[in-house]
Write an enzyme that holds these catalytic residues in place. Structure first.
Site, PDB file in Angstrom:
ATOM      1  N   ALA A   1      75.971 -21.026   8.268  1.00  0.00           N
ATOM      2  CA  ALA A   1      76.444 -21.135   6.887  1.00  0.00           C
ATOM      3  C   ALA A   1      75.778 -22.312   6.188  1.00  0.00           C
ATOM      4  CB  ALA A   1      77.963 -21.285   6.862  1.00  0.00           C
TER       5      ALA A   1
ATOM      6  N   VAL B   1      81.164 -20.717  15.534  1.00  0.00           N
ATOM      7  CA  VAL B   1      79.716 -20.883  15.576  1.00  0.00           C
ATOM      8  C   VAL B   1      79.085 -20.652  14.219  1.00  0.00           C
ATOM      9  CG1 VAL B   1      79.233 -18.473  16.164  1.00  0.00           C
ATOM     10  CG2 VAL B   1      77.671 -20.259  16.961  1.00  0.00           C
ATOM     11  N   LYS B   2      79.774 -19.933  13.334  1.00  0.00           N
ATOM     12  CA  LYS B   2      79.203 -19.557  12.045  1.00  0.00           C
ATOM     13  C   LYS B   2      78.999 -20.747  11.110  1.00  0.00           C
ATOM     14  CE  LYS B   2      79.198 -15.054  12.806  1.00  0.00           C
ATOM     15  NZ  LYS B   2      77.995 -14.216  12.783  1.00  0.00           N
ATOM     16  N   ASP B   3      79.636 -21.880  11.405  1.00  0.00           N
ATOM     17  CA  ASP B   3      79.411 -23.071  10.577  1.00  0.00           C
ATOM     18  C   ASP B   3      77.933 -23.446  10.555  1.00  0.00           C
ATOM     19  OD1 ASP B   3      82.128 -23.098  10.361  1.00  0.00           O
ATOM     20  OD2 ASP B   3      82.438 -25.006  11.387  1.00  0.00           O
TER      21      ASP B   3
END
Length: 453
Positions: A48, A43-45
């Site tokens: 970012a 999910v961090k994409d």
């Protein structure tokens, strides 16, 4: 032709998947927002990309610059993908509790990785928070991301993850459940869903050793609640600005063991090869099942991929060492079966105390059976050596026979766990188990304690 212009255009639009086996006792429909379909497998994409684009827009990040961030691994991967496409350098600062796979993956995509100790205070100069800030101050043309307090983190989920969930459930979502670390996901998604329907309940999954749950319930930041924990990706010993507690309806805490066990169960029972925080999230959901009704639609978000935990939660030896592996243990042979091929460490009656001490140090053990030509005739443990040393500072050159205690009781391989526990409780520091191959193995207090459920 239909194609993406670069890898960043594939971020988002992840699937929603119905949960089945693990939620069979939950009345509501349970759906998983499956974020491993992002190109960086987490999910961090989403955040970012958003954080970098916003930093570019207002001049904080300049062409050819160096991006610096403290990360548990997944944000670093997202930042790495964006940095590659946009031409930036990346330095990731990580705590040493993070999996080796996460560190190796970051290095594989060109990031420089620095590792810091976990068991230090956030303001300690060795912490990954402090090291990240210092590097940003010392590195020319650099930008410190600070995902914990960067508003673009939560904004990314308000703009993408929240709307996707609302559309995929046709606005029928009643509960949203997610692990909380930086707070960006729960706050961004929660804000969007509450604006669409104020009755949607937002639940955070916390871990023991983290401050979120108590702070949310009492407003007290209790430093006594801060201690080391194994679960990765959720919980904090700080209060990130991205955690909007007013949006969150409640927290439930999940133990390290339950998080690890349910990470394995997701793979084996649902076919979902996911990360450690997913195990915590689904166990937390089960802990909350009394909050759900038959017509509810419960969405749980799964952050990252299982490939980053192959050496940890998906490694039975790693799980066994921490007492996480759910094995049936009822007899003496069950307690030693994982190391019965290793030779029993012994000492002979005529050897010196110094030899026993050296063997304890070498093998990191606390007690040793004593042998002579007849068999087991005694035992020596830390307390015996300590008492002997207090009586005579030159005891290192004393033969073992002069300070040894009675021999450890010997039990058969099928002796029950209760009987072994009783023997140890009655003052025996250990017992020996006679195996079918004629060999013996030792069972200590630690062996019994480590198998207590």
């Amino acid at each position: 032709m239909k194609y993406a212009n670069n890898i960043l255009e594939t971020i988002g639009d992840t699937p929603m998947v119905k949960m089945n086996a693990l939620v069979k006792d939950v009345e509501a429909l349970v759906l998983a927002k499956y974020e491993t379909f992002n190109p960086g497998n987490s999910v961090k994409d989403r955040m970012a990309l958003k954080m970098i684009e916003d930093a570019e827009a207002d001049g904080r990040l300049k062409p050819g610059g160096t991006i610096i961030e403290g990360t548990s691994g997944n944000t670093g991967m997202g930042l790495a993908l964006v940095a590659i496409v946009k031409g930036y350098k990346l330095i990731c600062v990580m705590a040493d509790k993070q999996s080796k796979e996460k560190m190796d993956i970051l290095r594989a995509v060109g990031a420089k990785v620095m590792v810091c100790p976990t068991n230090v205070e956030p303001d300690d100069p060795r912490s990954y928070y402090s090291v990240s800030k210092r590097l940003a101050e010392e590195t020319p043309n650099s930008w410190y991301v600070n995902q914990y307090d960067n508003p673009s983190n939560a904004k990314a989920h308000y703009e993408s993850t929240g709307p996707e969930i609302w559309e995929q459930t046709e606005g029928k979502i009643t509960h949203f459940i997610v692990g909380v670390g930086t707070g960006g996901t729960i706050s961004g998604v929660g804000k969007y869903l509450k604006e669409k329907n104020p009755n949607v309940k937002i639940w955070g999954i916390d871990t023991y050793g983290s401050v979120f749950k108590k702070y949310h319930e009492t407003g007290i930041f209790d430093e006594n609640e801060v201690y080391s924990y194994i679960t990765e990706g959720i919980g904090e010993d700080i209060l990130p600005e991205n955690v909007n507690f007013s949006i969150i309806d409640g927290f439930t805490k999940v133990t390290d063991k339950d998080a690890a066990v349910y990470t394995q169960r997701l793979a084996k029972e649902e076919g979902m090869f996911l990360g450690n925080s997913a195990g915590a999230a689904i166990k937390g959901l089960l802990q909350l099942k009394d909050h759900f009704k038959k017509d509810d639609v419960v969405v749980v978000l799964f952050h990252d991929h299982g490939s980053r935990y192959v050496g940890k939660m998906f490694n039975d030896d790693w799980m066994r060492e921490r007492g996480f592996l759910e094995e049936e243990v009822s007899t003496a042979v069950d307690l030693v079966k994982n190391h019965e091929e290793k030779p029993l460490v012994t000492v002979k009656t005529e050897e010196l105390v110094s030899h026993a001490i050296e063997r304890m140090r070498k093998f990191q053990i606390s007690q040793i059976p004593v042998l002579d030509s007849e068999g087991f005739v005694g035992s020596v443990d830390e307390s015996a050596l300590f008492s002997a040393f207090l009586d005579d500072k030159n005891t290192a050159d004393t033969p073992i026979r002069e300070i040894m205690n009675d021999p450890f009781p010997i039990v058969e391989a099928n002796t029950s766990l209760d009987e072994i526990s009783s023997l140890i409780k009655n003052g025996n520091p250990a017992v020996l188990v006679a195996l079918e191959n004629g060999k013996h193995h030792i069972i200590t207090k630690y062996d019994v304690i480590s198998h207590i459920k």
